[in-house]
Design a protein around this motif. Structure first.
Motif, PDB file in Angstrom:
ATOM      1  N   ILE A 188     -32.566   6.932 119.418  1.00  0.00           N
ATOM      2  CA  ILE A 188     -31.255   6.745 118.785  1.00  0.00           C
ATOM      3  C   ILE A 188     -30.586   5.480 119.325  1.00  0.00           C
ATOM      4  CG2 ILE A 188     -28.913   7.685 118.611  1.00  0.00           C
ATOM      5  CD1 ILE A 188     -30.233  10.491 118.636  1.00  0.00           C
ATOM      6  N   ASN A 189     -30.593   5.330 120.645  1.00  0.00           N
ATOM      7  CA  ASN A 189     -29.992   4.146 121.267  1.00  0.00           C
ATOM      8  C   ASN A 189     -30.714   2.865 120.839  1.00  0.00           C
ATOM      9  OD1 ASN A 189     -28.087   5.691 122.603  1.00  0.00           O
ATOM     10  ND2 ASN A 189     -29.282   5.841 124.497  1.00  0.00           N
ATOM     11  N   TRP A 190     -32.052   2.961 120.688  1.00  0.00           N
ATOM     12  CA  TRP A 190     -32.831   1.793 120.264  1.00  0.00           C
ATOM     13  C   TRP A 190     -32.426   1.361 118.851  1.00  0.00           C
ATOM     14  CZ3 TRP A 190     -36.291  -1.559 122.424  1.00  0.00           C
ATOM     15  CH2 TRP A 190     -37.062  -2.333 121.546  1.00  0.00           C
ATOM     16  N   CYS A 191     -32.297   2.315 117.941  1.00  0.00           N
ATOM     17  CA  CYS A 191     -31.901   1.988 116.566  1.00  0.00           C
ATOM     18  C   CYS A 191     -30.527   1.320 116.532  1.00  0.00           C
ATOM     19  CB  CYS A 191     -31.889   3.246 115.704  1.00  0.00           C
ATOM     20  SG  CYS A 191     -33.520   3.914 115.328  1.00  0.00           S
ATOM     21  N   LYS A 192     -29.612   1.806 117.360  1.00  0.00           N
ATOM     22  CA  LYS A 192     -28.277   1.196 117.427  1.00  0.00           C
ATOM     23  C   LYS A 192     -28.367  -0.221 117.986  1.00  0.00           C
ATOM     24  CE  LYS A 192     -25.721   5.541 117.848  1.00  0.00           C
ATOM     25  NZ  LYS A 192     -24.886   6.407 118.732  1.00  0.00           N
ATOM     26  N   LYS A 193     -29.237  -0.403 118.976  1.00  0.00           N
ATOM     27  CA  LYS A 193     -29.445  -1.744 119.543  1.00  0.00           C
ATOM     28  C   LYS A 193     -29.987  -2.703 118.499  1.00  0.00           C
ATOM     29  CE  LYS A 193     -32.184  -4.153 123.077  1.00  0.00           C
ATOM     30  NZ  LYS A 193     -33.245  -4.013 124.111  1.00  0.00           N
ATOM     31  N   MET A 194     -30.856  -2.224 117.619  1.00  0.00           N
ATOM     32  CA  MET A 194     -31.418  -3.059 116.560  1.00  0.00           C
ATOM     33  C   MET A 194     -30.389  -3.387 115.473  1.00  0.00           C
ATOM     34  SD  MET A 194     -34.554  -3.792 117.409  1.00  0.00           S
ATOM     35  CE  MET A 194     -34.043  -3.772 119.145  1.00  0.00           C
ATOM     36  N   GLY A 195     -29.291  -2.612 115.419  1.00  0.00           N
ATOM     37  CA  GLY A 195     -28.231  -2.934 114.474  1.00  0.00           C
ATOM     38  C   GLY A 195     -27.895  -1.871 113.458  1.00  0.00           C
ATOM     39  N   ALA A 196     -28.462  -0.671 113.578  1.00  0.00           N
ATOM     40  CA  ALA A 196     -28.170   0.388 112.606  1.00  0.00           C
ATOM     41  C   ALA A 196     -26.697   0.778 112.660  1.00  0.00           C
ATOM     42  CB  ALA A 196     -29.041   1.605 112.882  1.00  0.00           C
ATOM     43  N   ASP A 197     -26.094   0.970 111.493  1.00  0.00           N
ATOM     44  CA  ASP A 197     -24.703   1.432 111.425  1.00  0.00           C
ATOM     45  C   ASP A 197     -24.598   2.909 111.755  1.00  0.00           C
ATOM     46  OD1 ASP A 197     -23.250  -0.992 110.231  1.00  0.00           O
ATOM     47  OD2 ASP A 197     -24.899  -0.711 108.814  1.00  0.00           O
ATOM     48  N   TYR A 198     -25.594   3.675 111.316  1.00  0.00           N
ATOM     49  CA  TYR A 198     -25.623   5.118 111.551  1.00  0.00           C
ATOM     50  C   TYR A 198     -27.048   5.518 111.921  1.00  0.00           C
ATOM     51  CZ  TYR A 198     -21.460   4.763 108.530  1.00  0.00           C
ATOM     52  OH  TYR A 198     -20.265   4.407 107.955  1.00  0.00           O
ATOM     53  N   VAL A 199     -27.167   6.563 112.728  1.00  0.00           N
ATOM     54  CA  VAL A 199     -28.476   7.129 113.052  1.00  0.00           C
ATOM     55  C   VAL A 199     -28.409   8.639 112.838  1.00  0.00           C
ATOM     56  CG1 VAL A 199     -30.302   7.363 114.777  1.00  0.00           C
ATOM     57  CG2 VAL A 199     -28.828   5.331 114.797  1.00  0.00           C
ATOM     58  N   VAL A 200     -29.364   9.174 112.069  1.00  0.00           N
ATOM     59  CA  VAL A 200     -29.392  10.606 111.788  1.00  0.00           C
ATOM     60  C   VAL A 200     -30.743  11.186 112.188  1.00  0.00           C
ATOM     61  CG1 VAL A 200     -27.755  10.457 109.872  1.00  0.00           C
ATOM     62  CG2 VAL A 200     -30.218  10.282 109.417  1.00  0.00           C
ATOM     63  N   ASN A 201     -30.754  12.474 112.464  1.00  0.00           N
ATOM     64  CA  ASN A 201     -32.004  13.181 112.742  1.00  0.00           C
ATOM     65  C   ASN A 201     -32.778  13.355 111.444  1.00  0.00           C
ATOM     66  OD1 ASN A 201     -33.943  15.380 113.360  1.00  0.00           O
ATOM     67  ND2 ASN A 201     -32.828  15.487 115.288  1.00  0.00           N
ATOM     68  N   HIS A 202     -34.097  13.162 111.509  1.00  0.00           N
ATOM     69  CA  HIS A 202     -34.918  13.277 110.300  1.00  0.00           C
ATOM     70  C   HIS A 202     -35.041  14.722 109.818  1.00  0.00           C
ATOM     71  CE1 HIS A 202     -38.341  14.841 112.657  1.00  0.00           C
ATOM     72  NE2 HIS A 202     -37.899  14.027 113.595  1.00  0.00           N
ATOM     73  N   LYS A 203     -34.775  15.689 110.703  1.00  0.00           N
ATOM     74  CA  LYS A 203     -34.783  17.089 110.284  1.00  0.00           C
ATOM     75  C   LYS A 203     -33.509  17.379 109.481  1.00  0.00           C
ATOM     76  CE  LYS A 203     -37.469  18.443 114.333  1.00  0.00           C
ATOM     77  NZ  LYS A 203     -37.486  19.224 115.591  1.00  0.00           N
ATOM     78  N   ASN A 204     -33.633  18.177 108.422  1.00  0.00           N
ATOM     79  CA  ASN A 204     -32.489  18.434 107.522  1.00  0.00           C
ATOM     80  C   ASN A 204     -31.896  17.111 107.043  1.00  0.00           C
ATOM     81  OD1 ASN A 204     -32.695  21.281 108.005  1.00  0.00           O
ATOM     82  ND2 ASN A 204     -31.596  20.960 109.938  1.00  0.00           N
ATOM     83  N   LEU A 205     -32.767  16.244 106.547  1.00  0.00           N
ATOM     84  CA  LEU A 205     -32.383  14.867 106.233  1.00  0.00           C
ATOM     85  C   LEU A 205     -31.263  14.794 105.207  1.00  0.00           C
ATOM     86  CD1 LEU A 205     -33.005  11.904 106.810  1.00  0.00           C
ATOM     87  CD2 LEU A 205     -34.750  11.981 105.019  1.00  0.00           C
ATOM     88  N   VAL A 206     -31.376  15.560 104.127  1.00  0.00           N
ATOM     89  CA  VAL A 206     -30.348  15.513 103.074  1.00  0.00           C
ATOM     90  C   VAL A 206     -28.987  15.902 103.646  1.00  0.00           C
ATOM     91  CG1 VAL A 206     -29.600  16.467 100.861  1.00  0.00           C
ATOM     92  CG2 VAL A 206     -32.024  15.951 101.244  1.00  0.00           C
ATOM     93  N   GLU A 207     -28.947  17.011 104.351  1.00  0.00           N
ATOM     94  CA  GLU A 207     -27.686  17.491 104.921  1.00  0.00           C
ATOM     95  C   GLU A 207     -27.101  16.483 105.909  1.00  0.00           C
ATOM     96  OE1 GLU A 207     -26.056  21.208 107.701  1.00  0.00           O
ATOM     97  OE2 GLU A 207     -28.091  21.256 106.841  1.00  0.00           O
ATOM     98  N   ASN A 208     -27.945  15.911 106.756  1.00  0.00           N
ATOM     99  CA  ASN A 208     -27.455  14.986 107.770  1.00  0.00           C
ATOM    100  C   ASN A 208     -26.913  13.692 107.163  1.00  0.00           C
ATOM    101  OD1 ASN A 208     -28.045  16.705 109.907  1.00  0.00           O
ATOM    102  ND2 ASN A 208     -30.122  15.899 110.164  1.00  0.00           N
ATOM    103  N   VAL A 209     -27.565  13.194 106.116  1.00  0.00           N
ATOM    104  CA  VAL A 209     -27.053  11.999 105.442  1.00  0.00           C
ATOM    105  C   VAL A 209     -25.756  12.331 104.697  1.00  0.00           C
ATOM    106  CG1 VAL A 209     -27.511  10.286 103.646  1.00  0.00           C
ATOM    107  CG2 VAL A 209     -29.318  10.893 105.275  1.00  0.00           C
ATOM    108  N   ASN A 210     -25.733  13.468 104.036  1.00  0.00           N
ATOM    109  CA  ASN A 210     -24.508  13.887 103.329  1.00  0.00           C
ATOM    110  C   ASN A 210     -23.332  14.008 104.296  1.00  0.00           C
ATOM    111  OD1 ASN A 210     -26.157  16.163 100.963  1.00  0.00           O
ATOM    112  ND2 ASN A 210     -25.932  13.938 100.941  1.00  0.00           N
ATOM    113  N   ASN A 211     -23.606  14.509 105.503  1.00  0.00           N
ATOM    114  CA  ASN A 211     -22.538  14.693 106.492  1.00  0.00           C
ATOM    115  C   ASN A 211     -21.934  13.380 106.974  1.00  0.00           C
ATOM    116  OD1 ASN A 211     -22.713  17.473 106.404  1.00  0.00           O
ATOM    117  ND2 ASN A 211     -24.065  17.637 108.188  1.00  0.00           N
TER     118      ASN A 211
END
Length: 336
Positions: A188-211
Motif C-alpha cells: 500500500i505504501n509503495w503504491c502511494k509512493k509511486m503516485g496513486a491517489d487511492y489504494v484499495v484491497n483487491h478483495k471485495n473489489l467492487v465494494e471497496n471501489v464504490n466506498n
C-alpha cells in the motif's frame, strides 16, 4: 563469456535449476548489437518460461532467459545505424532469442534505446515494464493527457513491476485519477509512493471501489488475473469505458458482459513487435528513448525494490524464488 541458463525445467529449490557455463562470444551481424551487460532484472515471464519451456525434456545447450538489461555496446552489425561502440543502452529484448542472463548479448537495435543517466540498477528495473505500460496505455488504448486528463483508472496489481510504472505513467504523464490495488501495508505504501491517489484491497473489489465514491471508473487495467476479476471489472467499468490486460487467463473470458456498455477491451504483450518482426518494430527504440528522457528530467522514478550484487547462480535462484512467492514489491535487480 559466462552464461547462466538451464537444460531442463526444475523447481527453483533444485540446485540445478540454473547452471553456469562458459561459451564463446557471438559476433553481431545485420542490425544486431553485441552488448556487454552490466545489470539485469527479473520478471514473472522469466520464471514462467523456466518452469514450463523445458518440462519433461532435456537439451544439450542451456536455455538462456532474461528480458531486462542495461549495458554498453561492444560491437555493431554491418547494417546498424542507430548506435555505435561505447553507447550506453537499455532494452527488454526478444522472447524468441537468448536473453540477458549472460555477460554479452546480441540484440536487434530496433528494440534498444539509449539508457537514462540514472544508475545501472535503477535503469535495469525498467525496460520491460515501461514498454508494457506505455504500449498498453498509448499504443493500444490511445490514451492522452489532452483527451483523458482527470479520468479515473483502476490499476489491479499496483505494487508489481508493471503496476509500479503504470501508476506513474497514468498519474504523472496522462494526468489520470489513479486507484491501485494492494493488500499489505508495505505494498500500500509503495503504491502511494509511486503516485496513486487511492489504494484499495483487491478483495471485495467492487465494494471497496464504490466506498471511495466511485460507482464506476473510466479505465481498468489488469496486471494480475483476468479470470479472478472479470465479473468485478464488468460491474465497475463505466459505459463506453476501456479495459486492458497483460495476464494469461486459464479460462475463456465472457466478452458479452461488456456489450451492453459498449466497452472496449485490449490485450498487451510487449514481445509482439519483435516476435513478429512488425513493420513498426522500431517503435520500441523510440519509446525507450522517450521514457529515458522522462527519467532524466525527474518526471518518473525507478521501480527497483531490491538489488542483488553479482551475476551468480545463487542470486538468480534467489530472485526467481522471491518472484514465485508473489509478494515482490517493485523490481528485483542483479548488478554484475
Amino acid at each position: 563469456m559466462k552464461v547462466i541458463g538451464f537444460k531442463t525445467s526444475l523447481p527453483i529449490s533444485n540446485p540445478k535449476s540454473f547452471i553456469e557455463v562458459e561459451t564463446e562470444k557471438h559476433l553481431p551481424t545485420n542490425r544486431d548489437l553485441l552488448v556487454r551487460v552490466e545489470a539485469i532484472s527479473v520478471n514473472p515471464v522469466d520464471y514462467k518460461i523456466r518452469q514450463g519451456s523445458l518440462k519433461d525434456k532435456v537439451q544439450d545447450i542451456p536455455k538462456i532467459i532474461g528480458w531486462d538489461a542495461v549495458g554498453v555496446v561492444e560491437m555493431v552489425g554491418d547494417n546498424v545505424s542507430l548506435f555505435k561502440k561505447g553507447d550506453k543502452v537499455w532494452y527488454a529484448g526478444d522472447i524468441t532469442r537468448s536473453g540477458s542472463n549472460q555477460e554479452y548479448q546480441l540484440v536487434d537495435e530496433r528494440i534498444v534505446g539509449f539508457a537514462p543517466t540514472i544508475s545501472n540498477e535503477d535503469s535495469a528495473a525498467l525496460p520491460l515494464t515501461s514498454l508494457t505500460a506505455y504500449e498498453l496505455f498509448i499504443d493500444r488504448m490511445r490514451l492522452s493527457k489532452e483527451r483523458d486528463e482527470n479520468k479515473s483508472i483502476l490499476i489491479v496489481g499496483g505494487a508489481g513491476g508493471v503496476g509500479s510504472i503504470a501508476i506513474q505513467l497514468a498519474k504523472k504523464i496522462l494526468g489520470l485519477t489513479v486507484i491501485a490495488t494492494a493488500s499489505r501495508k508495505e505494498s500500500i505504501n509503495w503504491c502511494k509512493k509511486m503516485g496513486a491517489d487511492y489504494v484499495v484491497n483487491h478483495k471485495n473489489l467492487v465494494e471497496n471501489v464504490n466506498n471511495l465514491g466511485f460507482e464506476t471508473v473510466d479505465i481498468i487495467v489488469d496486471f494480475v488475473d483476468l479470470n479472478q476479476y472479470w465479473e468485478a471489472f464488468a460491474k465497475l467499468i463505466k459505459p463506453q469505458g476501456q479495459i486492458g490486460s497483460i495476464s494469461d487467463p486459464t479460462q475463456p473470458i465472457n466478452l458479452r458482459l461488456l456489450k451492453s456498455k459498449s466497452v472496449s477491451f485490449y490485450w498487451e504483450l510487449m514481445f509482439t513487435r519483435s516476435m513478429f518482426q512488425t513493420k513498426d518494430m522500431i517503435a520500441q527504440h523510440h519509446i525507450l528513448n522517450k521514457v529515458a528522457d522522462w527519467f532524466n528530467k525527474g518526471m518518473l522514478q525507478s521501480t527497483v525494490g531490491r538489488v542483488l550484487t553479482g551475476f551468480t547462480v545463487s542470486n538468480l535462484r534467489e530472485a526467481h524464488e522471491q518472484l514465485e512467492s508473489r509478494t515482490t514489491i517493485g523490481k528485483i535487480v542483479i548488478k554484475f
